[in-house]
Design a protein around this motif. Structure first.
Motif, PDB file in Angstrom:
ATOM      1  N   LEU A  48      50.426   6.186  13.878  1.00  0.00           N
ATOM      2  CA  LEU A  48      49.739   6.040  15.157  1.00  0.00           C
ATOM      3  C   LEU A  48      48.240   5.829  14.968  1.00  0.00           C
ATOM      4  CD1 LEU A  48      49.827   6.018  18.201  1.00  0.00           C
ATOM      5  CD2 LEU A  48      49.752   8.505  18.176  1.00  0.00           C
ATOM      6  N   ASP A  49      47.652   6.520  13.996  1.00  0.00           N
ATOM      7  CA  ASP A  49      46.225   6.315  13.751  1.00  0.00           C
ATOM      8  C   ASP A  49      45.961   4.871  13.328  1.00  0.00           C
ATOM      9  OD1 ASP A  49      47.629   6.773  11.391  1.00  0.00           O
ATOM     10  OD2 ASP A  49      46.004   7.877  10.431  1.00  0.00           O
ATOM     11  N   GLY A  50      46.885   4.294  12.573  1.00  0.00           N
ATOM     12  CA  GLY A  50      46.752   2.892  12.170  1.00  0.00           C
ATOM     13  C   GLY A  50      46.902   1.941  13.344  1.00  0.00           C
ATOM     14  N   VAL A  51      47.821   2.263  14.243  1.00  0.00           N
ATOM     15  CA  VAL A  51      48.006   1.437  15.437  1.00  0.00           C
ATOM     16  C   VAL A  51      46.736   1.466  16.283  1.00  0.00           C
ATOM     17  CG1 VAL A  51      49.304   1.185  17.605  1.00  0.00           C
ATOM     18  CG2 VAL A  51      50.517   1.745  15.493  1.00  0.00           C
ATOM     19  N   LEU A  52      46.198   2.645  16.483  1.00  0.00           N
ATOM     20  CA  LEU A  52      44.964   2.770  17.268  1.00  0.00           C
ATOM     21  C   LEU A  52      43.806   2.049  16.583  1.00  0.00           C
ATOM     22  CD1 LEU A  52      45.304   6.524  18.286  1.00  0.00           C
ATOM     23  CD2 LEU A  52      45.442   4.553  19.834  1.00  0.00           C
ATOM     24  N   ALA A  53      43.698   2.194  15.269  1.00  0.00           N
ATOM     25  CA  ALA A  53      42.628   1.519  14.526  1.00  0.00           C
ATOM     26  C   ALA A  53      42.759   0.013  14.638  1.00  0.00           C
ATOM     27  CB  ALA A  53      42.641   1.957  13.063  1.00  0.00           C
ATOM     28  N   LYS A  54      43.989  -0.502  14.540  1.00  0.00           N
ATOM     29  CA  LYS A  54      44.206  -1.950  14.669  1.00  0.00           C
ATOM     30  C   LYS A  54      43.852  -2.431  16.071  1.00  0.00           C
ATOM     31  CE  LYS A  54      47.607  -2.959  11.145  1.00  0.00           C
ATOM     32  NZ  LYS A  54      47.679  -4.348  10.744  1.00  0.00           N
ATOM     33  N   LEU A  55      44.190  -1.656  17.069  1.00  0.00           N
ATOM     34  CA  LEU A  55      43.854  -2.023  18.445  1.00  0.00           C
ATOM     35  C   LEU A  55      42.344  -2.090  18.634  1.00  0.00           C
ATOM     36  CD1 LEU A  55      44.502  -2.545  21.439  1.00  0.00           C
ATOM     37  CD2 LEU A  55      44.546  -0.058  21.745  1.00  0.00           C
ATOM     38  N   ILE A  56      41.649  -1.064  18.170  1.00  0.00           N
ATOM     39  CA  ILE A  56      40.185  -1.048  18.309  1.00  0.00           C
ATOM     40  C   ILE A  56      39.576  -2.238  17.588  1.00  0.00           C
ATOM     41  CG2 ILE A  56      38.109   0.208  17.564  1.00  0.00           C
ATOM     42  CD1 ILE A  56      39.638   2.792  18.340  1.00  0.00           C
ATOM     43  N   GLU A  57      40.038  -2.506  16.379  1.00  0.00           N
ATOM     44  CA  GLU A  57      39.466  -3.617  15.619  1.00  0.00           C
ATOM     45  C   GLU A  57      39.821  -4.962  16.250  1.00  0.00           C
ATOM     46  OE1 GLU A  57      37.263  -5.852  13.061  1.00  0.00           O
ATOM     47  OE2 GLU A  57      37.102  -3.741  13.605  1.00  0.00           O
ATOM     48  N   PHE A  58      41.033  -5.091  16.785  1.00  0.00           N
ATOM     49  CA  PHE A  58      41.416  -6.332  17.469  1.00  0.00           C
ATOM     50  C   PHE A  58      40.467  -6.594  18.638  1.00  0.00           C
ATOM     51  CE2 PHE A  58      43.526  -8.355  21.050  1.00  0.00           C
ATOM     52  CZ  PHE A  58      43.890  -9.572  20.490  1.00  0.00           C
ATOM     53  N   LEU A  59      40.285  -5.585  19.474  1.00  0.00           N
ATOM     54  CA  LEU A  59      39.403  -5.748  20.636  1.00  0.00           C
ATOM     55  C   LEU A  59      37.971  -6.026  20.189  1.00  0.00           C
ATOM     56  CD1 LEU A  59      40.753  -2.859  22.894  1.00  0.00           C
ATOM     57  CD2 LEU A  59      41.089  -5.321  23.230  1.00  0.00           C
ATOM     58  N   ARG A  60      37.484  -5.278  19.194  1.00  0.00           N
ATOM     59  CA  ARG A  60      36.118  -5.468  18.707  1.00  0.00           C
ATOM     60  C   ARG A  60      35.911  -6.887  18.198  1.00  0.00           C
ATOM     61  NH1 ARG A  60      33.195  -6.742  14.886  1.00  0.00           N
ATOM     62  NH2 ARG A  60      35.012  -7.038  13.569  1.00  0.00           N
ATOM     63  N   GLY A  61      36.909  -7.416  17.521  1.00  0.00           N
ATOM     64  CA  GLY A  61      36.809  -8.763  16.986  1.00  0.00           C
ATOM     65  C   GLY A  61      36.791  -9.852  18.053  1.00  0.00           C
ATOM     66  N   LYS A  62      37.238  -9.531  19.245  1.00  0.00           N
ATOM     67  CA  LYS A  62      37.273 -10.496  20.348  1.00  0.00           C
ATOM     68  C   LYS A  62      36.089 -10.365  21.304  1.00  0.00           C
ATOM     69  CE  LYS A  62      41.413 -12.202  19.434  1.00  0.00           C
ATOM     70  NZ  LYS A  62      41.648 -13.587  19.110  1.00  0.00           N
ATOM     71  N   VAL A  63      35.289  -9.314  21.133  1.00  0.00           N
ATOM     72  CA  VAL A  63      34.152  -9.082  22.026  1.00  0.00           C
ATOM     73  C   VAL A  63      33.173 -10.252  21.945  1.00  0.00           C
ATOM     74  CG1 VAL A  63      32.088  -7.638  22.338  1.00  0.00           C
ATOM     75  CG2 VAL A  63      34.321  -6.571  22.035  1.00  0.00           C
ATOM     76  N   THR A  64      32.713 -10.676  23.106  1.00  0.00           N
ATOM     77  CA  THR A  64      31.677 -11.715  23.187  1.00  0.00           C
ATOM     78  C   THR A  64      30.440 -11.118  23.851  1.00  0.00           C
ATOM     79  OG1 THR A  64      32.299 -12.529  25.378  1.00  0.00           O
ATOM     80  CG2 THR A  64      33.461 -13.491  23.470  1.00  0.00           C
TER      81      THR A  64
END
Length: 118
Positions: A48-64
């Motif tokens: 679960l910690d990996g899922v949350l980390a991937k979600l945060i990084e996915f969103l961060r990578g899409k931030v404009t």
């Protein structure tokens, strides 16, 4: 028969197509739900910690830089759920990979118990 710790995906699919085909039907009809976080697959798939980390990084990578960036809003909302203090907020930089944030482990630790809301 293999144990849950050693069964292959192919063998699992054979069981689900055969002996346990009713399970797939039940899931498709909404009779069953799969529980993320039960721990039975911890050594086989990301935790679960990996899922949350991937979600945060996915969103961060899409931030404009756009003021109405939905990714920024979603990421900020998730981070706010972890209630970081001022020091932690200062360590969060959307231009840097989230695994480089000094506070990421603390953020993930607090989000752990809120994953359904996340």
């Amino acid at each position: 028969m293999s144990s849950a710790a050693s069964i292959s995906i192919k063998d699992t699919l054979v069981l689900l197509d055969g002996q346990y085909s009713g399970l797939g039907t039940g899931i498709a009809q909404g009779s069953y739900a799969l529980w993320l976080g039960s721990g039975i697959s911890r050594d086989r798939v990301i935790g679960l910690d990996g899922v949350l980390a991937k979600l945060i990084e996915f969103l961060r990578g899409k931030v404009t830089q756009n003021a109405d960036c939905g990714y920024r809003a979603a990421l900020k909302k998730i981070i706010d759920m972890a209630a970081p203090d001022a020091t932690e907020y200062a360590q969060i930089d959307f231009t840097v990979a989230s695994d480089q944030w000094a506070c990421i482990k603390a953020i993930l630790g607090r989000l752990w118990s809120q994953y359904s809301a996340v």
